[in-house]
Design a protein around this motif. Structure first.
Motif: not given
Length: 620
Positions: A26-33
């Motif tokens: 989950l964290g990797r898929n929201q790297l930009g945020g």
């Protein structure tokens, strides 16, 4: 991603091998945020920790009677104040965005997995557990995902402050650099117990939620047998267990919070004691002591995020584990092993169950008799492209439609081709018109489906309950149809299935809750409306079996006999035992009478009523 862009067009394929892996995914898929939140966090925490330096410089300027220095430090403090306000606002905005988008991603993943699993979900996970995962657990997972970036910003700020103090005032900076890691790591010994208590609380809360859900669903029955007080006491007991677990969990986190306050206080005492000695000896100016003192005092603010990330992980790890468990469930035993079959449109043709050898020819009404209701339910699931998942048994082969394995067909195509109505269909709240507004071929009108399902009395009841004499189609249906009787709910569900008009319709005991006269009319309506379409009815009702064009007896997991009802009731003892509910003693006692009666029926096989009355008498 912004909140306004939700929902995701594709939430992705999660790593559901474990809870921590799922959180990392989950964290990797929201790297930009996460990077945006980290940047604003550094601005905010940097501005906060810049204040002590400004205050120390201002005090030293006053001591040195330097007006220019005081003006410069005043401007620096104002700049820090602006950075605090801007950084806090944008950090909160980006953090909340990360929280909501992470929660939305998890909810979409759960919804997609639930839709793919269908009724097989509740055979593997309790309904209360699913509710708990999709509500409370989702929020805890989102909390941890957004807290990671704020914790990272706080940790970097603490490291930079320690380095800065060491360079600015080595004598006191070394004391702070040694003491701060102790502050950050001081609560680690308490975290395992805190995690266990959080797990216990969450488990008990899930059980209480499941008990409450089951109680509400069965409230009508409970009131009928006077059992509501019994279940109320059970729920009270479960609720008290949750309360006790929550209190113990809160005590542990209160202890952790106390440690987080105590240790910085001790460090502050050491710094002041040692710093006053250095000032009295003339080794450092008073302004530097004020700077170090203020920095240590304000360090408690970013250090609090160490406690928050520990708490967030303790709560989110079991939540992520449960979510990963649901997301790792599969629709069939073979899902993920082979790619979906590339076909044009939905498959069609004969329906064949490889596990039992049951064949339902295309365009005919086939009735299947199973002595074991659980076996009938599993057969219905297989026929719908949901091979049973049970770790204790080997994988079951897929059902074939027109020679194509349904397990390998894309889910949308499989559900378009085969519709399965289980023995306990669910009616969603809304109007009858909305209930029948389902994806359909358009070839079956709602009126025809209602007529075939013998819903005339249901329409009358809805019309009477409607406000200001509104059309029965616009009459409201309560949640799960609780305002209707079991037979009325069953018939409305059957009408909904008939409106859909799938290529293959599989019905599991569609008339178990209706009387014999209504059952006979439904059987006639079903045969009339589904003429030329493949229909499979799993039932042991003589009235329905007599209307079927083909009857299949499944015994001990395999096809034991194939024929028509009147032939099988006369020639196959196993079939007769299931349909008439005969015991071995009754069969031996009644065999002479039954043989004579069947001989009379054989002499006049066109006399439907005589034969049917006999089977009804035997059933009774």
């Amino acid at each position: 991603m912004q909140i306004s862009h939700l929902p995701y067009s594709d939430p992705g394929v999660p790593d559901a091998r474990s809870g921590p892996r799922f959180l990392f995914w989950l964290g990797r898929n929201q790297l930009g945020g996460q990077l945006k939140s980290l940047a604003w966090g550094l601005v905010h925490f940097g501005a906060v920790m810049g204040l002590p330096f400004g205050v120390g410089l201002a005090v030293q300027a006053v001591v040195d009677r330097s007006g220019a220095g005081l003006a410069l430090t005043g401007g620096f403090i104002a700049l820090c104040g602006l950075g605090i306000a801007l950084g806090d606002t944008m950090l909160h905005r980006s953090a909340v965005t990360n929280w909501i988008t992470a929660s939305a991603r998890v909810q979409q993943l759960l919804a997609r997995r639930t839709a793919r699993l269908g009724s097989t979900l509740t055979r593997q996970v309790a309904a209360g557990e699913v509710v708990a995962v999709s509500t409370g657990d989702v929020e805890k997972i989102g909390w941890f995902v957004e807290a990671v970036s704020r914790f990272t910003a706080a940790a970097l700020t603490v490291v930079l402050v320690c380095i800065g103090l060491t360079v600015y005032q080595p004598a006191l900076g070394v004391v702070v650099a040694v003491g701060v890691p102790i502050l950050a790591l001081g609560v680690i010994p308490l975290l395992p117990r805190a995690t266990r208590l959080a797990d216990v609380q969450r488990t008990k809360a899930g059980r209480a939620t499941e008990l409450a859900s089951d109680t509400v669903a069965g409230l009508r029955v409970l009131r009928g047998i006077g059992g509501e007080e019994l279940f109320l006491r059970r729920y009270r007991g479960a609720s008290q267990e949750v309360r006790g677990a929550a209190v113990r969990n809160a005590r542990m986190w209160a202890l952790i919070s106390g440690v987080q306050i105590l240790l910085p206080g001790l460090l502050l005492v050491v710094v002041v004691w040692y710093g006053v000695g250095l000032v009295s000896e003339g080794r450092i100016p008073v302004g530097e002591l004020v700077t170090v003192y203020s920095a240590v005092m304000l360090l408690t603010y970013p250090l609090r995020h160490f406690e928050e990330i520990a708490m967030a992980y303790s709560f989110s790890r079991p939540s992520a584990q449960r979510a990963a468990r649901v997301l790792s469930l599969r629709r069939t035993s073979h899902e993920g092993d082979r790619p979906a079959t590339e076909i044009d449109g939905s498959p069609a043709g004969d329906l064949y169950d490889a596990a039992t050898g049951m064949l339902a020819p295309a365009g005919r009404l086939t009735a299947v008799v199973c002595g074991d209701p659980d076996a009938a339910g599993r057969l219905a699931e297989r026929l719908g492209g949901h091979a049973a998942l049970d770790e204790s048994t080997p994988p079951e082969p897929s059902a074939l439609l027109g020679g194509v394995a349904l397990d390998d067909v894309e889910l949308g195509a499989a559900r378009t081709a085969v519709l399965v109505q289980d023995k306990d269909p669910v009616l969603l709240s809304g109007t009858l018109r909305e209930l029948l507004d389902v994806p359909a071929s358009g070839k079956v009108a709602a009126e025809d489906a209602l007529a075939a399902a013998e819903c005339g009395d249901v329409l009358d009841a809805l019309r009477q309950a409607a406000v200001d004499g509104a059309d029965a189609m616009d009459a409201p249906i309560t949640e799960r149809g609780r305002s209707l009787s079991g037979g009325q709910r069953q018939r409305l569900a059957l009408a909904r299935s008939l409106v859909t008009d799938p290529e293959v319709l599989v019905l599991d005991e569609p008339t178990s809750a209706v009387d014999s006269h209504t059952e006979a009319r439904i059987a006639d309506g079903l045969r009339w409306l589904r003429s030329g379409r493949t229909t499979v009815v799993l039932t042991s009702s003589p009235l329905v079996l007599d209307r079927a064009e083909r009857v299949v007896l499944v015994h001990d997991g395999a096809v034991a006999a194939v024929g028509v009802h009147r032939e099988l009731i006369r020639t196959d003892p196993r079939y007769r035992a299931v349909v008439t509910r005969e015991t071995d003693d009754e069969r031996a006692t009644d065999e002479p009478h039954a043989s004579a009666y069947r001989a009379d029926c054989e002499a006049d096989r066109d006399d439907y009523n005589a034969c049917n009355d006999y089977t009804i008498e035997e059933t009774a």
